[in-house]
Design a protein around this motif. Structure first.
Motif, mmCIF file in Angstrom:
data_model
loop_
_atom_site.group_PDB
_atom_site.id
_atom_site.type_symbol
_atom_site.label_atom_id
_atom_site.label_comp_id
_atom_site.label_asym_id
_atom_site.label_seq_id
_atom_site.Cartn_x
_atom_site.Cartn_y
_atom_site.Cartn_z
ATOM 1 N N GLY A 117 16.210 11.163 -4.145
ATOM 2 C CA GLY A 117 17.123 10.533 -5.171
ATOM 3 C C GLY A 117 16.562 9.237 -5.555
ATOM 4 N N THR A 118 15.130 8.874 -5.093
ATOM 5 C CA THR A 118 14.857 7.565 -5.386
ATOM 6 C C THR A 118 13.790 7.709 -6.583
ATOM 7 O OG1 THR A 118 12.957 7.783 -3.565
ATOM 8 C CG2 THR A 118 15.034 6.767 -3.237
ATOM 9 N N ALA A 119 13.409 6.663 -7.369
ATOM 10 C CA ALA A 119 12.533 6.645 -8.526
ATOM 11 C C ALA A 119 11.056 6.836 -7.893
ATOM 12 C CB ALA A 119 12.606 5.344 -9.260
ATOM 13 N N MET A 120 10.295 7.408 -8.470
ATOM 14 C CA MET A 120 8.891 7.797 -7.937
ATOM 15 C C MET A 120 8.020 6.911 -8.552
ATOM 16 S SD MET A 120 8.864 11.881 -7.829
ATOM 17 C CE MET A 120 7.287 11.803 -7.178
ATOM 18 N N ALA A 121 8.349 5.565 -8.622
ATOM 19 C CA ALA A 121 7.418 4.389 -9.111
ATOM 20 C C ALA A 121 6.241 4.173 -8.237
ATOM 21 C CB ALA A 121 8.297 3.054 -9.294
ATOM 22 N N THR A 122 6.442 4.456 -7.081
ATOM 23 C CA THR A 122 5.249 4.053 -6.266
ATOM 24 C C THR A 122 3.975 4.730 -6.767
ATOM 25 O OG1 THR A 122 5.851 5.861 -4.436
ATOM 26 C CG2 THR A 122 6.735 3.369 -4.220
ATOM 27 N N THR A 123 3.947 5.854 -7.122
ATOM 28 C CA THR A 123 2.642 6.443 -7.509
ATOM 29 C C THR A 123 2.144 5.826 -8.829
ATOM 30 O OG1 THR A 123 3.703 8.813 -6.741
ATOM 31 C CG2 THR A 123 1.786 8.817 -8.197
ATOM 32 N N GLY A 124 2.675 5.276 -9.651
ATOM 33 C CA GLY A 124 2.478 4.532 -10.733
ATOM 34 C C GLY A 124 1.777 3.228 -10.301
ATOM 35 N N LYS A 125 2.329 2.660 -9.270
ATOM 36 C CA LYS A 125 2.020 1.092 -8.666
ATOM 37 C C LYS A 125 0.540 1.494 -7.996
ATOM 38 C CE LYS A 125 6.190 -1.026 -8.170
ATOM 39 N NZ LYS A 125 7.208 -1.480 -7.410
ATOM 40 N N LYS A 126 0.487 2.592 -7.370
ATOM 41 C CA LYS A 126 -0.704 3.132 -6.599
ATOM 42 C C LYS A 126 -1.999 3.191 -7.453
ATOM 43 C CE LYS A 126 1.464 5.185 -2.481
ATOM 44 N NZ LYS A 126 1.623 6.402 -1.762
ATOM 45 N N MET A 127 -1.453 3.694 -8.712
ATOM 46 C CA MET A 127 -2.650 4.108 -9.764
ATOM 47 C C MET A 127 -2.981 3.010 -10.265
ATOM 48 S SD MET A 127 -1.403 7.768 -11.051
ATOM 49 C CE MET A 127 -2.086 7.450 -12.562
ATOM 50 N N GLN A 128 -2.084 2.141 -10.522
ATOM 51 C CA GLN A 128 -2.548 0.748 -11.118
ATOM 52 C C GLN A 128 -3.195 -0.266 -10.251
ATOM 53 O OE1 GLN A 128 1.241 -0.914 -12.221
ATOM 54 N NE2 GLN A 128 1.298 -0.366 -14.299
ATOM 55 N N SER A 129 -2.950 -0.116 -8.957
ATOM 56 C CA SER A 129 -3.732 -1.043 -8.346
ATOM 57 C C SER A 129 -5.331 -0.445 -7.798
ATOM 58 C CB SER A 129 -2.986 -1.112 -6.786
ATOM 59 O OG SER A 129 -2.693 -0.231 -6.004
ATOM 60 N N LYS A 130 -5.097 0.587 -7.687
ATOM 61 C CA LYS A 130 -6.490 1.447 -7.595
ATOM 62 C C LYS A 130 -7.406 1.132 -8.751
ATOM 63 C CE LYS A 130 -6.683 3.549 -3.893
ATOM 64 N NZ LYS A 130 -7.612 3.321 -2.658
ATOM 65 N N ALA A 131 -7.028 1.296 -10.090
ATOM 66 C CA ALA A 131 -7.727 0.913 -11.207
ATOM 67 C C ALA A 131 -8.093 -0.565 -11.439
ATOM 68 C CB ALA A 131 -6.757 1.265 -12.521
ATOM 69 N N GLN A 132 -7.075 -1.381 -10.809
ATOM 70 C CA GLN A 132 -7.374 -2.893 -10.717
ATOM 71 C C GLN A 132 -8.557 -3.086 -9.865
ATOM 72 O OE1 GLN A 132 -4.281 -5.201 -9.382
ATOM 73 N NE2 GLN A 132 -5.395 -7.211 -9.863
ATOM 74 N N GLU A 133 -8.540 -2.327 -8.599
ATOM 75 C CA GLU A 133 -9.454 -2.432 -7.489
ATOM 76 C C GLU A 133 -11.040 -2.111 -8.449
ATOM 77 O OE1 GLU A 133 -10.615 -0.916 -3.328
ATOM 78 O OE2 GLU A 133 -9.023 -0.318 -4.109
ATOM 79 N N ALA A 134 -11.009 -0.946 -8.948
ATOM 80 C CA ALA A 134 -12.055 -0.436 -9.614
ATOM 81 C C ALA A 134 -12.738 -1.490 -10.598
ATOM 82 C CB ALA A 134 -11.890 0.979 -10.183
ATOM 83 N N ALA A 135 -11.838 -2.078 -11.349
ATOM 84 C CA ALA A 135 -12.225 -2.819 -12.595
ATOM 85 C C ALA A 135 -12.830 -4.233 -11.856
ATOM 86 C CB ALA A 135 -10.935 -3.264 -13.190
ATOM 87 N N GLY A 136 -12.235 -4.450 -10.810
ATOM 88 C CA GLY A 136 -12.823 -5.769 -10.153
ATOM 89 C C GLY A 136 -14.269 -5.337 -9.503
ATOM 90 N N LYS A 137 -14.237 -4.109 -8.985
ATOM 91 C CA LYS A 137 -15.720 -3.974 -8.514
ATOM 92 C C LYS A 137 -16.714 -3.916 -9.450
ATOM 93 C CE LYS A 137 -14.446 -1.209 -4.350
ATOM 94 N NZ LYS A 137 -14.571 0.229 -3.889
ATOM 95 N N ALA A 138 -16.526 -3.177 -10.800
ATOM 96 C CA ALA A 138 -17.010 -3.348 -12.016
ATOM 97 C C ALA A 138 -17.583 -4.785 -12.339
ATOM 98 C CB ALA A 138 -16.540 -2.407 -12.878
ATOM 99 N N LYS A 139 -16.400 -5.629 -12.426
ATOM 100 C CA LYS A 139 -16.828 -6.751 -12.809
ATOM 101 C C LYS A 139 -17.666 -7.643 -12.111
ATOM 102 C CE LYS A 139 -12.636 -7.802 -15.761
ATOM 103 N NZ LYS A 139 -11.187 -8.526 -15.522
ATOM 104 N N GLU A 140 -17.518 -7.311 -10.587
ATOM 105 C CA GLU A 140 -18.373 -8.068 -9.591
ATOM 106 C C GLU A 140 -19.717 -7.527 -9.654
ATOM 107 O OE1 GLU A 140 -18.188 -8.902 -4.749
ATOM 108 O OE2 GLU A 140 -16.927 -7.453 -5.610
ATOM 109 N N SER A 141 -20.025 -6.055 -9.777
ATOM 110 C CA SER A 141 -21.450 -5.724 -10.297
ATOM 111 C C SER A 141 -22.042 -6.268 -11.074
ATOM 112 C CB SER A 141 -21.284 -4.238 -10.105
ATOM 113 O OG SER A 141 -20.846 -3.849 -8.832
ATOM 114 N N ALA A 142 -21.309 -6.239 -12.400
ATOM 115 C CA ALA A 142 -21.845 -6.770 -13.552
ATOM 116 C C ALA A 142 -22.069 -7.977 -13.362
ATOM 117 C CB ALA A 142 -20.896 -6.571 -14.802
ATOM 118 N N GLY A 143 -21.480 -9.058 -12.808
ATOM 119 C CA GLY A 143 -21.808 -10.278 -12.627
ATOM 120 C C GLY A 143 -22.946 -10.323 -11.854
ATOM 121 N N LYS A 144 -23.061 -9.830 -10.838
ATOM 122 C CA LYS A 144 -24.235 -9.859 -9.964
ATOM 123 C C LYS A 144 -25.557 -9.305 -10.813
ATOM 124 C CE LYS A 144 -22.216 -8.830 -5.486
ATOM 125 N NZ LYS A 144 -22.119 -7.756 -4.455
ATOM 126 N N ALA A 145 -25.454 -8.339 -11.414
ATOM 127 C CA ALA A 145 -26.573 -7.928 -12.305
ATOM 128 C C ALA A 145 -27.022 -8.824 -13.249
ATOM 129 C CB ALA A 145 -26.275 -6.558 -13.070
#
Length: 80
Positions: A12-40
């Motif tokens: 009976g609880t809202a399933m917001a955790t899946t959305g939060k997990k997806m957002q943080s994974k996307a943020q992590e991937a974006a951070g990695k991409a920015k870091e790699s681009a900055g290095k390049a």
């Protein structure tokens, strides 16, 4: 227009955790991409922004795991 009800799991609880997990994974991937681009491109400001964004995402993921563990939703890792 009526607002949509949140998805509800068996307890009976809202399933917001899946959305939060997806957002943080996307943020992590974006951070990695920015870091790699900055290095390049040899742009320290972009590299640092990406590294910070990636670490923030990892902290959010750790906090979410802690919440889930406290609520008893996580299974212990085998081999520990």
């Amino acid at each position: 227009m009526a607002s949509a009800a949140p998805f509800i799991d068996k307890e009976g609880t809202a399933m917001a955790t899946t959305g939060k997990k997806m957002q943080s994974k996307a943020q992590e991937a974006a951070g990695k991409a920015k870091e790699s681009a900055g290095k390049a491109m040899e742009k320290d400001d972009l590299r640092v922004k990406g590294a910070v964004e990636e670490r923030e995402a990892r902290v959010k993921q750790g906090a979410q795991r802690t919440k889930e563990a406290a609520a008893g939703k996580l299974k212990p890792k085998s081999g520990s």
